[in-house]
Structure formats: structure tokens, C-alpha cells
Design a protein around this motif. Sequence first.
Motif, mmCIF file in Angstrom:
data_model
loop_
_atom_site.group_PDB
_atom_site.id
_atom_site.type_symbol
_atom_site.label_atom_id
_atom_site.label_comp_id
_atom_site.label_asym_id
_atom_site.label_seq_id
_atom_site.Cartn_x
_atom_site.Cartn_y
_atom_site.Cartn_z
ATOM 1 N N GLU A 48 0.840 -1.200 0.000
ATOM 2 C CA GLU A 48 0.000 0.000 0.000
ATOM 3 C C GLU A 48 0.876 1.250 0.000
ATOM 4 O OE1 GLU A 48 -3.771 1.914 2.524
ATOM 5 O OE2 GLU A 48 -2.722 0.115 3.229
ATOM 6 N N VAL A 49 0.431 2.279 -0.743
ATOM 7 C CA VAL A 49 1.148 3.548 -0.834
ATOM 8 C C VAL A 49 0.171 4.663 -0.488
ATOM 9 C CG1 VAL A 49 2.468 5.119 -2.307
ATOM 10 C CG2 VAL A 49 2.680 2.648 -2.624
ATOM 11 N N ILE A 50 0.550 5.532 0.439
ATOM 12 C CA ILE A 50 -0.297 6.640 0.847
ATOM 13 C C ILE A 50 0.503 7.933 0.783
ATOM 14 C CG2 ILE A 50 -1.684 5.172 2.363
ATOM 15 C CD1 ILE A 50 -0.170 6.454 4.723
ATOM 16 N N VAL A 51 -0.186 9.055 0.938
ATOM 17 C CA VAL A 51 0.430 10.377 0.995
ATOM 18 C C VAL A 51 0.289 10.906 2.416
ATOM 19 C CG1 VAL A 51 0.367 12.758 0.164
ATOM 20 C CG2 VAL A 51 -0.022 10.866 -1.429
ATOM 21 N N GLY A 52 1.391 11.299 3.017
ATOM 22 C CA GLY A 52 1.397 11.860 4.358
ATOM 23 C C GLY A 52 2.084 13.209 4.372
ATOM 24 N N GLU A 53 2.124 13.808 5.536
ATOM 25 C CA GLU A 53 2.774 15.113 5.720
ATOM 26 C C GLU A 53 3.936 14.972 6.686
ATOM 27 O OE1 GLU A 53 1.897 19.621 7.467
ATOM 28 O OE2 GLU A 53 0.301 18.116 7.384
ATOM 29 N N CYS A 54 5.083 15.511 6.296
ATOM 30 C CA CYS A 54 6.253 15.496 7.168
ATOM 31 C C CYS A 54 6.064 16.566 8.245
ATOM 32 C CB CYS A 54 7.534 15.743 6.369
ATOM 33 S SG CYS A 54 9.014 15.846 7.391
ATOM 34 N N VAL A 55 5.990 16.131 9.492
ATOM 35 C CA VAL A 55 5.817 17.060 10.609
ATOM 36 C C VAL A 55 7.167 17.558 11.116
ATOM 37 C CG1 VAL A 55 4.838 17.341 12.917
ATOM 38 C CG2 VAL A 55 3.671 15.909 11.227
ATOM 39 N N ASP A 56 8.144 16.669 11.165
ATOM 40 C CA ASP A 56 9.473 17.019 11.667
ATOM 41 C C ASP A 56 10.487 16.227 10.850
ATOM 42 O OD1 ASP A 56 11.724 17.769 13.037
ATOM 43 O OD2 ASP A 56 10.924 17.325 15.027
ATOM 44 N N ALA A 57 11.482 16.916 10.301
ATOM 45 C CA ALA A 57 12.488 16.254 9.467
ATOM 46 C C ALA A 57 13.771 15.945 10.223
ATOM 47 C CB ALA A 57 12.809 17.122 8.244
ATOM 48 N N LEU A 84 14.207 6.907 2.175
ATOM 49 C CA LEU A 84 15.228 6.485 1.233
ATOM 50 C C LEU A 84 16.454 7.382 1.343
ATOM 51 C CD1 LEU A 84 13.250 5.634 -2.035
ATOM 52 C CD2 LEU A 84 14.049 4.093 -0.261
ATOM 53 N N HIS A 85 17.614 6.804 1.133
ATOM 54 C CA HIS A 85 18.864 7.558 1.228
ATOM 55 C C HIS A 85 18.906 8.656 0.169
ATOM 56 C CE1 HIS A 85 23.065 8.368 2.032
ATOM 57 N NE2 HIS A 85 23.317 8.248 0.741
ATOM 58 N N GLY A 86 19.280 9.857 0.586
ATOM 59 C CA GLY A 86 19.449 10.959 -0.345
ATOM 60 C C GLY A 86 18.225 11.825 -0.536
ATOM 61 N N LEU A 87 17.109 11.517 0.103
ATOM 62 C CA LEU A 87 15.909 12.347 -0.041
ATOM 63 C C LEU A 87 16.097 13.670 0.709
ATOM 64 C CD1 LEU A 87 12.725 10.089 0.279
ATOM 65 C CD2 LEU A 87 13.652 11.189 -1.747
ATOM 66 N N ASP A 93 6.321 19.195 4.027
ATOM 67 C CA ASP A 93 6.294 18.580 2.695
ATOM 68 C C ASP A 93 5.331 17.401 2.709
ATOM 69 O OD1 ASP A 93 8.125 20.353 1.782
ATOM 70 O OD2 ASP A 93 9.794 18.948 1.647
ATOM 71 N N ARG A 94 4.635 17.201 1.606
ATOM 72 C CA ARG A 94 3.819 16.003 1.445
ATOM 73 C C ARG A 94 4.691 14.913 0.829
ATOM 74 N NH1 ARG A 94 -1.790 18.048 -1.212
ATOM 75 N NH2 ARG A 94 -0.351 19.280 -2.459
ATOM 76 N N THR A 109 9.326 7.219 0.502
ATOM 77 C CA THR A 109 10.020 6.950 -0.763
ATOM 78 C C THR A 109 10.139 8.168 -1.673
ATOM 79 O OG1 THR A 109 7.919 6.230 -1.734
ATOM 80 C CG2 THR A 109 9.323 4.534 -0.740
ATOM 81 N N GLY A 110 9.467 9.277 -1.359
ATOM 82 C CA GLY A 110 9.571 10.432 -2.244
ATOM 83 C C GLY A 110 8.816 11.619 -1.689
ATOM 84 N N VAL A 111 9.037 12.781 -2.333
ATOM 85 C CA VAL A 111 8.376 14.029 -1.971
ATOM 86 C C VAL A 111 7.374 14.374 -3.070
ATOM 87 C CG1 VAL A 111 8.699 16.477 -1.434
ATOM 88 C CG2 VAL A 111 10.409 14.799 -0.725
ATOM 89 N N VAL A 112 6.107 14.531 -2.679
ATOM 90 C CA VAL A 112 5.074 14.886 -3.661
ATOM 91 C C VAL A 112 5.230 16.341 -4.073
ATOM 92 C CG1 VAL A 112 2.598 15.035 -4.079
ATOM 93 C CG2 VAL A 112 3.520 13.147 -2.736
ATOM 94 N N ASP A 113 5.350 17.226 -3.113
ATOM 95 C CA ASP A 113 5.628 18.630 -3.389
ATOM 96 C C ASP A 113 6.374 19.184 -2.203
ATOM 97 O OD1 ASP A 113 3.685 18.733 -1.497
ATOM 98 O OD2 ASP A 113 2.197 19.761 -2.709
ATOM 99 N N GLY A 114 7.178 20.212 -2.460
ATOM 100 C CA GLY A 114 7.981 20.800 -1.392
ATOM 101 C C GLY A 114 7.659 22.270 -1.236
ATOM 102 N N PHE A 115 7.342 22.665 -0.015
ATOM 103 C CA PHE A 115 7.062 24.068 0.248
ATOM 104 C C PHE A 115 8.324 24.836 0.629
ATOM 105 C CE2 PHE A 115 3.087 21.829 1.030
ATOM 106 C CZ PHE A 115 2.211 22.583 0.288
ATOM 107 N N ALA A 116 9.388 24.123 0.972
ATOM 108 C CA ALA A 116 10.659 24.770 1.269
ATOM 109 C C ALA A 116 11.595 24.618 0.074
ATOM 110 C CB ALA A 116 11.299 24.152 2.517
#
Length: 208
Positions: A48-57, A84-87, A93-94, A109-116
Amino acid sequence: MQRISDPGSAVLCEERSPVDELVDAAPARRRPADEAPPEPLTGLRPGEVIVGECVDARHPTLIGRLLVRWATPRGTQERWLPSLHGLAVRAHDRVLVSQPSNWPESVVTGVVDGFALRPEPSRAEAARLALHNDEALRVTTEGGEPLVEVFASETGPVIRLMTEEVAFELKGALRISARSIDLVARQGEVRVNAADDVVVQGENIHLN
């Protein structure tokens, strides 16, 4: 297992020992390939693959862990997940979250869009030249005539063209990008020539 000989014949007979009986009575252990996959910790189904929000990096102790929040029918969940390494991920970010079929943790596994703003990709260093404060790097012609000088000043690096007249020629487009740009003519005027329209855009345009 012990081997004993029959007195009436030359045939050897095998007698079972108590150890053999214990081994046979023990349940057969399943091979690793037959074992069930680990139960996912996040409640996602394998694959399963979902879209989440990064709260703290920034994890307090571990590198590459992100605090991700996502919505489920049972409510909102938050969990520190590996990425994943290198993200390059920033807070708010979503991100894409995938659940491997043979791993208990979900993985970013990836960034959908980046606000920063995304950081520039790292580049391997091919060569380095260290200059002291009283040193400069100079490029000259074959005859020794200076062309370019590079040195460090109190405000930052300086690239100085050593000839009286300089021409920049490109076949394509020239773009100059900086936080702010100052064009200063110490003597004389500033001319802008174009074969087509000249467009000036800005929040406010001040003319003397």
C-alpha cells in the motif's frame, strides 16, 4: 543412535537412543521462507502507498528518520519512519509512504511537493586551491598579460577582469540570479539595446 551386533549373525542392528526419541517428538521448525511476513507497525497493507505530511524532518538521535502524519479511517496517525537515502525532505512537505511486503516499517520513498527550497545536489570535488588572504589566482595569456584575477576580500570572493574592455558572448540565453543585483557605472552611462521589446517588471519602478 547406537549400533549393536547380533550374536547369531554378522548383521549390525541400530537401536534408538533417548536423544533420538526427543528429536522426533520436538515440533518441526518452519524454514525462514515458510514464515509469515512481519506485521506492519503502521497498519498499512503490504504494497500500500499513501500520501502523508512530514511534521518534523530531524529525529532527536537517528539520521534519515522523519515524523510523518497521515489520516486513516480510525483517525490521524504519527510515526517516525525511515526514508530512502538521499531524499531532501523539509517540514510540511507532502511525502509518499510505502509499505514493503517483508518489512515491518513503512518507508518514505519520495516528496510529492515541497514548500521549502530544495538544497542543491552535492557534487564531487575534483580539485581545490587554497588561497591565503594576501594571495590571488591569476590567469594570463601566453605572453604574460593578465586576464582574470580571483582573490578573497572582507566581504567575500572577488573576480576581477584585468583588461580595459571585456565582452561576454553567448549563443543562447544569459540569466543572472542573486538575492539582489546592483549595476554601477563609475563613469559614463548605462545603455540597454535590444532587437525586440525591453520588459521591466517589479513591485515598484523608480525613475529619476
